[in-house]
Motif scaffolding. Structure first.
Motif, PDB file in Angstrom:
ATOM      1  N   ALA A  25      27.623  23.399  94.544  1.00  0.00           N
ATOM      2  CA  ALA A  25      27.982  23.595  95.951  1.00  0.00           C
ATOM      3  C   ALA A  25      29.240  24.456  96.026  1.00  0.00           C
ATOM      4  O   ALA A  25      30.138  24.344  95.186  1.00  0.00           O
ATOM      5  N   GLY A  69      24.015  22.180 102.504  1.00  0.00           N
ATOM      6  CA  GLY A  69      23.915  22.442 101.083  1.00  0.00           C
ATOM      7  C   GLY A  69      23.403  21.204 100.371  1.00  0.00           C
ATOM      8  O   GLY A  69      23.073  20.195 101.018  1.00  0.00           O
ATOM      9  N   ASP A  74      28.699  22.263 104.259  1.00  0.00           N
ATOM     10  CA  ASP A  74      29.435  23.121 103.345  1.00  0.00           C
ATOM     11  C   ASP A  74      29.776  24.416 104.051  1.00  0.00           C
ATOM     12  O   ASP A  74      29.271  24.690 105.147  1.00  0.00           O
TER      13      ASP A  74
END
Length: 110
Positions: A25, A69, A74
């Motif tokens: 991520a 995400g 995110d």
């Protein structure tokens, strides 16, 4: 968390010494960059074309969008030319450049 091959959410930090760190991520890569690797270059997949790009001022990061995400909310890397489209498509509340991202911004992500 295992990084899925071909994940468009994966990000990399590439250090001057040749070491590459992969993250599942973007926010994890950004946290690592802020926590000791500030000179490492960040490589991300641009949202619309999916190409891996080294982050410069042609890439902005969307905050507060409906794009999730692998770990939930995110930042989303978007080409500057696509900011208006992304905001309309996904309700982004704000866009920031890499140099503007700090710990305070990362802690705002739910």
């Amino acid at each position: 968390m295992k990084i899925a091959n071909g994940s468009l959410f994966a990000a990399e930090l590439r250090a001057d010494d040749g070491q590459t760190l992969r993250f599942d991520a973007l926010r994890c890569a950004l946290a690592a960059r802020l926590d000791g690797r500030p000179t490492a270059t960040l490589h991300v997949h641009e949202y619309y074309d999916g190409r891996v790009r080294e982050v410069d001022d042609s890439i902005v990061f969307a905050l507060g969008s409906d794009v999730m995400g692998p770990m939930g909310s995110d930042l989303v890397p978007v080409a500057k030319a696509q900011m208006t489209k992304f905001a309309a498509d996904h309700g982004a509340k704000r866009f920031v450049l890499l140099r503007e991202i700090d710990t305070a911004i990362l802690t705002q992500i739910p």
